[in-house]
Design an enzyme around this catalytic site. Structure first.
Site, mmCIF file in Angstrom:
data_model
loop_
_atom_site.group_PDB
_atom_site.id
_atom_site.type_symbol
_atom_site.label_atom_id
_atom_site.label_comp_id
_atom_site.label_asym_id
_atom_site.label_seq_id
_atom_site.Cartn_x
_atom_site.Cartn_y
_atom_site.Cartn_z
ATOM 1 N N ASP A 74 9.342 2.973 1.313
ATOM 2 C CA ASP A 74 8.170 3.618 1.917
ATOM 3 C C ASP A 74 8.108 3.221 3.389
ATOM 4 O O ASP A 74 7.756 2.098 3.736
ATOM 5 C CB ASP A 74 6.916 3.144 1.155
ATOM 6 C CG ASP A 74 5.615 3.671 1.758
ATOM 7 O OD1 ASP A 74 5.629 4.141 2.909
ATOM 8 O OD2 ASP A 74 4.578 3.565 1.073
ATOM 9 N N PHE B 126 0.856 -1.186 0.000
ATOM 10 C CA PHE B 126 0.000 0.000 0.000
ATOM 11 C C PHE B 126 0.890 1.234 0.000
ATOM 12 O O PHE B 126 1.731 1.400 0.874
ATOM 13 C CB PHE B 126 -0.927 0.022 1.225
ATOM 14 C CG PHE B 126 -1.926 1.141 1.165
ATOM 15 C CD1 PHE B 126 -3.095 1.007 0.425
ATOM 16 C CD2 PHE B 126 -1.698 2.346 1.816
ATOM 17 C CE1 PHE B 126 -4.016 2.054 0.339
ATOM 18 C CE2 PHE B 126 -2.612 3.400 1.738
ATOM 19 C CZ PHE B 126 -3.772 3.243 0.999
ATOM 20 N N LYS C 103 2.570 9.605 8.641
ATOM 21 C CA LYS C 103 1.872 9.060 9.814
ATOM 22 C C LYS C 103 2.412 9.575 11.159
ATOM 23 O O LYS C 103 2.054 10.651 11.588
ATOM 24 C CB LYS C 103 1.882 7.538 9.745
ATOM 25 C CG LYS C 103 0.908 7.008 8.683
ATOM 26 C CD LYS C 103 0.614 5.549 8.889
ATOM 27 C CE LYS C 103 -0.308 4.958 7.841
ATOM 28 N NZ LYS C 103 -1.720 5.166 8.123
HETATM 29 C C1 PLP Z 1 2.996 2.212 3.782
HETATM 30 C C2 PLP Z 1 2.047 3.322 3.477
HETATM 31 N N1 PLP Z 1 2.307 4.152 2.472
HETATM 32 C C3 PLP Z 1 1.497 5.181 2.175
HETATM 33 C C4 PLP Z 1 0.335 5.417 2.888
HETATM 34 C C5 PLP Z 1 -0.561 6.559 2.539
HETATM 35 O O1 PLP Z 1 -0.515 7.537 3.522
HETATM 36 P P1 PLP Z 1 -1.662 8.657 3.626
HETATM 37 O O2 PLP Z 1 -2.925 7.976 3.993
HETATM 38 O O3 PLP Z 1 -1.150 9.621 4.666
HETATM 39 O O4 PLP Z 1 -1.747 9.301 2.278
HETATM 40 C C6 PLP Z 1 0.019 4.558 3.945
HETATM 41 C C7 PLP Z 1 -1.232 4.741 4.712
HETATM 42 O O5 PLP Z 1 -1.775 3.822 5.290
HETATM 43 C C8 PLP Z 1 0.887 3.481 4.247
HETATM 44 O O6 PLP Z 1 0.620 2.627 5.251
#
Ligand code: PLP
Length: 406
Positions: free
Chosen positions: A232, A148, A261
């Protein structure tokens, strides 16, 4: 004459839920709970019901709720200066860039407002890097199934879960390969590959850790193919797995890395960190954000980082993570509903047998006063605040054990 029985007047929560139903865009499925107050790892709803917080707003509220350092930093900064845009420097933002680069060994920081924006910046950086070098055919990304990376079009293209992508195409060009499968990565790498994007632990997919040596091998493969390694750490970063970055568990140095986050403790902020070799890849004017790195969000992030050090939270996460793993393993050995435990630190999950709906169990836990999240196809994920007290932690675990064993 008997008077007719009067219906009870609707509660505040019912009235609010009705207004929400009428006015909010209906893209979320929400229960009729209105959270109004928090303290530490405890939350209260509008009816005065108390919950133990084992989800921290999806791994965001790293310092829990109402942490005095964070509250004071936000209050002080709000009174001084909230926003300036990136037309001018602001002190908290420069100090934040300095802290993050020192702490992580990267040399540059770009700020935005969310995880998906940070990944969007990272993907744009990869493309523009090769464009600047005259290799504009390098536009393809290799990503992983079930990963994700966010909901904006670039990050969504990298997200490897069909349900999030459905109806938003065309997306790409991104190839998704099984997480952990090095030969699949090798087979997809070509002179058109700009980068490999990877989570050190798949968060939304159910706290699935990378196999040992995976990130290091990806580094080698990317280097050999002339592509970038993009990590990420939006969910795993800022101490959630027991080290400031999850990649510290392996000697793997990516070209760029994203955070969001937990970084602002609940105030929206995202960051892209890069090595010096990428410092010219997004030339002046090529990328930006109106709100990104504003004084308020930067002051909040500085308070989070300061508190991480002051309260030795990385060590605390390691201790609590080991305790959580131990208790969940014991629970798994006792409950036939759990198939496996995954993850590390304060990012762990239990996968359930298909006959037990994780979502139904989540509802039962909420009714009993414990808030958790869903992950993967049928798992419960636990991401409490890093500051959770022993008492709160114990109360949450007991609620979980009682519910699963009832
Ligand atoms: C690993 C990862 N990348 C990107 C995101 C996206 O972040 P946001 O919801 O702040 O756009 C998330 C959100 O759950 C995530 O867990």
């Amino acid at each position: 004459m008997n008077s007719l029985p009067k219906d009870d007047p609707p509660s505040e929560t019912q009235l609010l839920a009705e207004t929400a139903e009428r006015c909010l865009y209906p893209n979320y499925a929400r229960p009729g709970v209105v959270l109004v107050r928090g303290e530490g790892a405890k939350l209260w709803d509008q009816n005065g019901k108390r919950y133990i917080d084992f989800y921290a707003g999806v791994a965001v509220s790293a310092l829990g709720h109402g942490h005095p350092e964070l509250v004071k930093a936000i209050q002080d900064q709000a009174a001084k200066l909230i926003h300036t845009s990136n037309y001018y420097h602001n002190e908290p933002n420069v100090l934040l860039a300095e802290d993050l680069t020192r702490r992580t060994g990267f040399s540059r920081a770009f700020f935005c407002n969310s995880g998906t924006e940070a990944n969007e910046a990272m993907l744009k950086l990869a493309r523009r890097h090769f464009f600047e070098r005259g290799e504009s055919e390098r536009v393809e990304i290799i990503a992983f199934e079930n990963a994700f990376h966010g909901r904006t079009l670039g990050s969504l293209a990298a997200t490897g879960t069909a349900k999030y992508r459905q109806g938003f195409g065309p997306l790409g060009p991104v190839s998704h390969v099984p997480y952990g499968d090095l030969s699949a990565v090798e087979a997809r790498l070509s002179s058109r590959t700009a980068g490999i994007i990877v989570e050190p632990v798949l968060g939304e997919a159910g706290a699935i850790e990378a196999p040992p040596g995976f990130l290091r091998s990806l580094r080698e493969l990317a280097t050999r193919a002339g592509a970038l390694l993009l990590v990420d750490e939006i969910q795993t970063g800022v101490g959630r797995t027991g080290t400031f970055l999850a990649i510290e568990a392996e000697d793997a140095r990516p070209d760029a890395l994203t955070l969001a986050k937990g970084l602002g403790g609940g105030v929206p902020i995202g960051a892209l960190l890069t090595g010096e070799h990428l410092a010219a890849s997004l030339p002046k004017g090529s990328h930006g954000s109106t709100f990104g790195g504003n004084p308020l969000a930067s002051a909040a992030a500085l308070a989070v980082l300061r508190t991480l050090d002051k309260e030795s939270l990385l060590v605390r996460v390691q201790t609590l993570g080991a305790r959580l793993a131990d208790r969940l393993d014991t629970l798994r050995s006792r409950s036939p509903l759990i198939t496996r435990r995954t993850g590390r630190g304060l990012l762990q999950a239990i996968e359930l047998v298909p006959e037990q709906s994780a979502s139904a169990l989540l509802g039962q836990l909420r009714d009993r006063g414990l808030l958790v999240t869903l992950a993967g196809s049928n798992a419960l994920r636990f991401t409490p605040p890093l500051t959770i007290s022993d008492e709160e932690f114990e109360e949450g675990l007991t609620l979980l054990e009682e519910t699963l064993m009832s």
